[in-house]
Each structure stands twice: as C-alpha cells, then as structure tokens.
Scaffold this motif. Sequence first.
Motif, PDB file in Angstrom:
ATOM      1  N   LEU A 672       8.630  48.289  16.106  1.00  0.00           N
ATOM      2  CA  LEU A 672       7.865  47.081  15.759  1.00  0.00           C
ATOM      3  C   LEU A 672       8.656  46.189  14.804  1.00  0.00           C
ATOM      4  N   GLN A 673       9.287  46.825  13.812  1.00  0.00           N
ATOM      5  CA  GLN A 673      10.088  46.054  12.861  1.00  0.00           C
ATOM      6  C   GLN A 673      11.285  45.401  13.545  1.00  0.00           C
ATOM      7  N   ALA A 674      11.891  46.108  14.494  1.00  0.00           N
ATOM      8  CA  ALA A 674      13.030  45.548  15.245  1.00  0.00           C
ATOM      9  C   ALA A 674      12.598  44.332  16.061  1.00  0.00           C
ATOM     10  N   ALA A 675      11.313  44.305  16.453  1.00  0.00           N
ATOM     11  CA  ALA A 675      10.785  43.177  17.230  1.00  0.00           C
ATOM     12  C   ALA A 675      10.288  42.049  16.331  1.00  0.00           C
ATOM     13  N   GLY A 676      10.490  42.221  14.992  1.00  0.00           N
ATOM     14  CA  GLY A 676      10.114  41.166  14.045  1.00  0.00           C
ATOM     15  C   GLY A 676       8.690  41.239  13.537  1.00  0.00           C
ATOM     16  N   GLN A 677       7.995  42.361  13.820  1.00  0.00           N
ATOM     17  CA  GLN A 677       6.615  42.518  13.357  1.00  0.00           C
ATOM     18  C   GLN A 677       6.596  43.220  11.997  1.00  0.00           C
ATOM     19  N   PRO A 678       6.103  42.558  10.929  1.00  0.00           N
ATOM     20  CA  PRO A 678       6.025  43.226   9.617  1.00  0.00           C
ATOM     21  C   PRO A 678       4.952  44.329   9.643  1.00  0.00           C
ATOM     22  N   VAL A 679       5.333  45.548   9.355  1.00  0.00           N
ATOM     23  CA  VAL A 679       4.381  46.668   9.279  1.00  0.00           C
ATOM     24  C   VAL A 679       4.775  47.581   8.121  1.00  0.00           C
ATOM     25  N   THR A 680       3.800  48.314   7.625  1.00  0.00           N
ATOM     26  CA  THR A 680       4.054  49.314   6.584  1.00  0.00           C
ATOM     27  C   THR A 680       3.733  50.693   7.140  1.00  0.00           C
ATOM     28  N   LEU A 681       4.680  51.619   7.043  1.00  0.00           N
ATOM     29  CA  LEU A 681       4.455  52.993   7.495  1.00  0.00           C
ATOM     30  C   LEU A 681       3.828  53.799   6.368  1.00  0.00           C
ATOM     31  N   ILE A 682       2.686  54.384   6.658  1.00  0.00           N
ATOM     32  CA  ILE A 682       2.051  55.309   5.707  1.00  0.00           C
ATOM     33  C   ILE A 682       2.417  56.712   6.177  1.00  0.00           C
ATOM     34  N   GLN A 683       3.365  57.344   5.493  1.00  0.00           N
ATOM     35  CA  GLN A 683       3.827  58.655   5.956  1.00  0.00           C
ATOM     36  C   GLN A 683       3.474  59.779   4.989  1.00  0.00           C
ATOM     37  N   SER A 684       2.908  59.413   3.842  1.00  0.00           N
ATOM     38  CA  SER A 684       2.537  60.432   2.852  1.00  0.00           C
ATOM     39  C   SER A 684       1.157  60.112   2.318  1.00  0.00           C
ATOM     40  N   GLU A 685       0.395  61.147   2.020  1.00  0.00           N
ATOM     41  CA  GLU A 685      -0.942  60.917   1.474  1.00  0.00           C
ATOM     42  C   GLU A 685      -0.905  60.365   0.054  1.00  0.00           C
ATOM     43  N   ASN A 686       0.259  60.368  -0.568  1.00  0.00           N
ATOM     44  CA  ASN A 686       0.380  59.833  -1.925  1.00  0.00           C
ATOM     45  C   ASN A 686       0.638  58.328  -1.935  1.00  0.00           C
ATOM     46  N   GLN A 687       0.820  57.742  -0.742  1.00  0.00           N
ATOM     47  CA  GLN A 687       1.003  56.297  -0.668  1.00  0.00           C
ATOM     48  C   GLN A 687      -0.327  55.579  -0.844  1.00  0.00           C
ATOM     49  N   ARG A 688      -0.243  54.297  -1.143  1.00  0.00           N
ATOM     50  CA  ARG A 688      -1.444  53.482  -1.256  1.00  0.00           C
ATOM     51  C   ARG A 688      -1.610  52.629  -0.005  1.00  0.00           C
ATOM     52  N   LEU A 689      -2.864  52.367   0.351  1.00  0.00           N
ATOM     53  CA  LEU A 689      -3.121  51.446   1.451  1.00  0.00           C
ATOM     54  C   LEU A 689      -2.754  50.039   0.992  1.00  0.00           C
ATOM     55  N   VAL A 690      -2.110  49.289   1.870  1.00  0.00           N
ATOM     56  CA  VAL A 690      -1.693  47.926   1.519  1.00  0.00           C
ATOM     57  C   VAL A 690      -2.262  46.969   2.554  1.00  0.00           C
ATOM     58  N   SER A 691      -2.269  45.670   2.210  1.00  0.00           N
ATOM     59  CA  SER A 691      -2.745  44.678   3.161  1.00  0.00           C
ATOM     60  C   SER A 691      -1.687  44.492   4.250  1.00  0.00           C
ATOM     61  N   GLY A 692      -2.087  43.885   5.348  1.00  0.00           N
ATOM     62  CA  GLY A 692      -1.177  43.728   6.478  1.00  0.00           C
ATOM     63  C   GLY A 692      -1.302  44.892   7.442  1.00  0.00           C
ATOM     64  N   VAL A 693      -0.516  44.859   8.499  1.00  0.00           N
ATOM     65  CA  VAL A 693      -0.563  45.913   9.523  1.00  0.00           C
ATOM     66  C   VAL A 693       0.061  47.193   8.975  1.00  0.00           C
ATOM     67  N   ILE A 694      -0.639  48.314   9.156  1.00  0.00           N
ATOM     68  CA  ILE A 694      -0.071  49.605   8.755  1.00  0.00           C
ATOM     69  C   ILE A 694       0.046  50.514   9.974  1.00  0.00           C
ATOM     70  N   VAL A 695       1.023  51.407   9.934  1.00  0.00           N
ATOM     71  CA  VAL A 695       1.173  52.459  10.945  1.00  0.00           C
ATOM     72  C   VAL A 695       0.922  53.783  10.238  1.00  0.00           C
ATOM     73  N   VAL A 696       0.044  54.604  10.799  1.00  0.00           N
ATOM     74  CA  VAL A 696      -0.353  55.832  10.106  1.00  0.00           C
ATOM     75  C   VAL A 696      -0.477  56.984  11.099  1.00  0.00           C
ATOM     76  N   PRO A 697       0.010  58.198  10.737  1.00  0.00           N
ATOM     77  CA  PRO A 697      -0.202  59.359  11.617  1.00  0.00           C
ATOM     78  C   PRO A 697      -1.665  59.787  11.575  1.00  0.00           C
ATOM     79  N   SER A 698      -2.136  60.380  12.653  1.00  0.00           N
ATOM     80  CA  SER A 698      -3.567  60.664  12.804  1.00  0.00           C
ATOM     81  C   SER A 698      -4.144  61.539  11.698  1.00  0.00           C
ATOM     82  N   PHE A 699      -3.347  62.493  11.181  1.00  0.00           N
ATOM     83  CA  PHE A 699      -3.912  63.436  10.200  1.00  0.00           C
ATOM     84  C   PHE A 699      -4.177  62.787   8.841  1.00  0.00           C
TER      85      PHE A 699
END
Length: 762
Positions: A672-699
Amino acid sequence: MDDNRIHEQKHLDEISVELTHAEKRLGKDAQRAGDEARDLNKHFFSDFSLNFSNDSEALETAASIQQQQEVLDERRHAERESKNQLATVKRLEGNPYFARIDFQEGKEKPETIYIGLGSFTDENGRFLIYDWRAPISSIYYDGGLGKVSYQTPDGSQDVDVSLKRQFLIKNGKIETMYDTTETIGDQMLLEVLGEKSDTQMKSIVTTIQREQNQIIRDTTAELLFVQGAAGSGKTSAVLQRVAYLLYRYRGNLTSSQVIMFSPNQLFSDYIGNVLPELGEQNMIQFTYYQYVTRRIAGIDVQSLFEQFEQRQDPANAAIEQVKESQDFFKAAQEYALKLESSGVRFRDIKFHGANFFSRKRISDIFYSYNANYHMGNRLNATKERLTSMLNRRLKSEMKADWVQDAVQNMSGEEMRSRQSGGPADFESSDAEYNYFAKQLVTEQFKEIASAISHNHFLNIRGQYVAFLRAIPELLNLSKFGVTTEQWEAGVDKFVEEFRQRKMGMADATPYMHLYDLVTGRHGDRNMRFIFIDEIQDYTPYQLAYLKACFPKAKFTLLGDLNQAIFTGANARSLMTEASKMFPKDKTRVIQLTQSYRSTAQVTDFTKAILRSGQKIVAFNRQGPKPTIAVRKTETELIGQVLQQLKTNDAAGQTTAVIAKTLDEAKALTKQLQAAGQPVTLIQSENQRLVSGVIVVPSFLAKGLEFDAIVVWQANAEDFAGDDERELLYTICSRAMHRLSIFAAPELSLLLQAVPADLYEEV
C-alpha cells in the motif's frame, strides 16, 4: 421552534449561567482553602509553644499539635472537595444534561429532574442536575411512562412517570430533543450511533439500555456473566458499571481495588478515556499476559502473537487441553496436599561457592514440624529457623579466612568510612577487628537473608516438572484422549523448552498456581471487583486461578462465545465451568442480543457467517451492503483496496484494514505504501491507535471498532475450515458503517455459504 423547545432552551441557558457562577465560586473556594492549608503548614509550630518539661506540659503540647493537624487536614479536605466539584462543573459546561423526567411520588407534589454526567447543586444546595448514577436516575433507564419502581438505599420506591424527554446538546445549544415512552428512544440511538468512530471509546451514558442498566447497577451478584453479541455494548456497559460502583461505594471503594483484564494492551488504551470522561480515576488495567509475566521472572512466556501463530499436532493440542482444564487445577491442589508429608524440592543456599544450608538440611527442617502445619505455616517456620541459624553463624563466620583477609586489606579511607557513626576509639585490636568483621559478615549475610526471605531455597522449576511427571497418577488422561506415553513425551518437550527458559501459556498459570500452593499464598483480599473482558478466550484453569487470587472479589465476566479466537469450541462450556465456582443464588447471567455497533446490513451479514451462534438482533440503522471482491491475483486486489480506501476517505470514515496474520499485515503495508497510500501498521499491542488508515493483524482487533473495515485476503487458504469461523466473524464485526471483503484467488468457503442477497459483488 415550538413552545417546548423554547422553554427547554431557556432552562438550559439558566443552568449554563449557574454553572458559570459556580465555576468562579468554586475556583475561589479551592484557591482560598489551598492558601490557608499552605499557610498553616508553613507556620505549623509557630502558633503554640513546644514544651516537654514535664508530663503535663508534654500532653498539652501533643494536644496542640493534634488540634493544629486537624485544622490543616480540614483545609486540605476543603480544597480537595472544591477542586472535585470544580472538575464536575467544567465537565458539565456546554453539555449539562441529556434527559428530563417528570414524575410524582404518591400524593406528593410533581417533580421534574434533569440527568447529566454529574450532580450539580446551586449555592443553596438545591439539585439542578442529578448524576446518572443516582438511584432516582435509574427511572430514566429502567422504565417507560406510568408506574415505575426504583431502588433506593432504604428499599424500593414507586413513582408515576408522566414525561421522559431526551436531549442532544452541544456547546450550550439544544440540537435535538425527543419525548418518548421508551427507555431510550430509537431516534436518539440513531443520532448517537450514527456518529463517526474515534481512536478512543466514548461513554454510552446517554444511551444505556434497560438490559445494560441491569449490568451497571447490580450489587448483589458474586458472578455476573454477560454474554453479548459483537457490538452489543457489553464493554461500554461494564465501564459504566465501574463508574457506578465507585459512586455507589464512595468512601469504601477506590479505583485501586478494581481490576480490568483486557484482551490486549491496544484495547486498554482504546478504553482508557471512558472513566476520566465520567469524572472517575481509571481502575487497574492489564492483560492476562502482563499479569503472568510480572509473576514469572526470567522465563520467556508465550506471547499473544506466538499463541495465535502456533500450529499444533492433535496430540499436543489434547495435552494443552488437559493443562487448561479445571481437572488439572484440582490435580495441582491434590498434589500440593501430598507435599505436606513429602516431596517438596529444595535447592542449596550457597555462600562463597560452598553450601551454607544444604537442600537436605532444609528438607529435614521443613518436615520436622507436625502434621498440623500446612504448607504456608511449614514454610514460615522453616524460614524463621534458617534465619535464626544464620544469626548464630555470624560470630563463627567472623573468624573465617576471607574475613581476616578483607579486614587486613582495608584502606584507611574505608576504615574511617565504616567507623563513621561507630566508636571514636577501640579498647583493643581485637575490638577493632570484631567491629569491622561484624560489618563485613553482616553485609555478606544479607544475600543469604534475602534468599531465605524470597524463598530461593525452593526449587519451583523442579517442583513443576515433578508435578507434570505425577499427573498420570492424579488424572484420568484417557478422558482427554491422551495416552501416558504421549503425556510423558509432552513433559520431555516441556523440559527441553524450559531449559531454554521458554514456557507456553498453557503451563504459565499452573506454574504460578503451584508456587502459590507450595508457599501458602492466600491471594489478594483487598481487591473488591474483578472484570474480565473477552472471557471466551480464557481457559477454565485461568478462571479458577483468578478466583483463587482474588478470594474476596466479585467477578464480572463478559464476552461473546461467537468470538473465541484461542479456545474455540471449548468456550461453549466456559459458562457452565464458571458457574460451578460461585454460589448458584449469587450467579447472574445476562444476555445482550441486540447489536448496536453496526448497521443492519453489516450485522445481518456477519451473523450469517456463524453456524450455531447465539441469537443476534440487528438494530435498525441503515447503510450500504457489505461488498466482496474476488480477483485472480493479489496485484489486482491491491488496486481494488486502494479504490475502496479512497471511497471511505471521501465519506470521512476511519478505516482499519485487517489481515489474518502479522506477516500478511506487514506485506500488505509495504504494498500500500509503495502505491502511495499512507497507512500505519499496528504490529504490537503496545502501539497506540492513530488517525488515518491503519493495518492491523486479526489477533489485535479484539474489542475495537471502526467506521469501515477492509478484510484482506478472506481466501480459501487463510480461512479454510470451520475452526476459522469465529475469527472471521470477529474481524467482520468490527465494522460500524461499511464492510469490504477482498480475496484472491478464491473466496473462503465460510463466506461462499453466506446468502447472496446480503452482499454485493464488486
């Protein structure tokens, strides 16, 4: 504008003026009380003379000090009260209340009350706004018009309700108002539920439903089990329950006596604003994994991510089921009872490389006490005996070679430093040696004293392995479809991982429990209320252990058996297992079947994924049908996702793209980033939710909600079998307004079974 609207806006304007006056008044009161407290503290001893010349004068001085302290405490209390009231007033400004009730009690004069997030009185103490948690306010949530009963501290009270009016107020202006015969009118719900999502959960005080109010105000159940469909408001209701209990037991209950076990740290952060918004301090919050790792030091316990990603063969899965059962919990208790007569594993306490107290000596002491001594008493008596022996060894150790060498090699500066506070001169060289030798030995013995105090002479790791080896004699393994040979192989595998300081989550709880049983720990009796969210992902052993850890607490368990990611089919029996741990007459089960989070279209689609789920009723809020896009390649799919994200953004909707695994989430983020779409990957439970599009694993998506959900790769490979059904349901049910599903090269069979009229193909 009708007469009612004009009248209500006039009343609101008057209340706003009162709030402005109160803010100024309370600000001055808090400042004055604070200044007086600081002044009193500064001149604490100057207002009376200190005289200890005789007993009478000493008593008089003590009385003066006590009197001065009481005045100071009173000023500090006044400052705190003014600040608390000021905080409530500031919270009410702009949106003072959300409901009005007109009622009559018997032949008394009819009354009108307004309900808001906090209580507010004028200078004469007359209530202008009632706190939503006040007993009288339950009329708003529990009944319609006509005869209604509500509970007061003095018992049940009957009233006749003639009007229920609901308001949406913003910045001191009435935006909408409704008169209703219902608890909370559907129109009011539609207004509130139609709002956009945020990175923080909001309170639902204005829209609490009758069944949610039962959860909030229950004070009698020792076990309150809330089974709620996705989006039924169970978590929100439970947070309001915490706020209600803190209000109801003000002075006898603090937020530090309440614990919330959240599914992950991301969710803890998401709900972290609800209680402060209601004017209460947050309760203690952590995940079960955090609770475990705080207790088990030096061992790498299986994380949420590792637990989700692991793939087991049937034999290991069956062994894990044994360890998660209540039978295994009882086996640990039975094993601990046998340890009172023999079998406790000890380790040597060493000093300077040699045995100081050998494990044989410690064992002899431990088992020298009679049968009346249980594990805790036996351990304490052993520690006292070892400490006494240590103190007696002090003199003889002072003559040891290492001590003599250390004293002789002391520099003059070190001797002066050690002599500080001691004798100025020594009577003899022996006295001088004994002084420094005692200091050195005492310092070195602190390590041994600490080992005794912290039970380091217990070999808990060896004890747990011995417990696992004893299981075939304590349990009928065939009941779980496990042979003795398979169990022994499983123990060998555990020992191998244990040597590498690794431990699976299935072993973590029994390991802690065995330590508690051996050391005689009786749990934390100060905790009053325990809340466990997403209970369907807990095991019977974990639940039984938490009950033992907090023996005086009332438990509120909430979850959705349709969303069991980790425990699967076993979650179905959890309610039965839980109810066995509490008295029947103190157990209450509440089912929430109405789903408020999602539009009717999303709810109807998600419940069609389930095969034998609980009844779920969609709330009549309309929106677009879910869409399903199936393409031959992942490259084509990315183009469709980018187009969907633009559509969502144009509608002002927050979007979460949910992938099944973390690896898939990482790969998608890069594409998505390579295609120019700004996204934030949430890969750890210690991260904070941010505004904008996020990508998150199901668990990590448990309990969260977003305006729009994009399900990435709901294909036949990722969601192949029936055991993935609950996970897919959980992912899809995060959507509030829009659900978009993408798959390549073939759609999961779980979704192919959904009726075609519930979605659109794109």
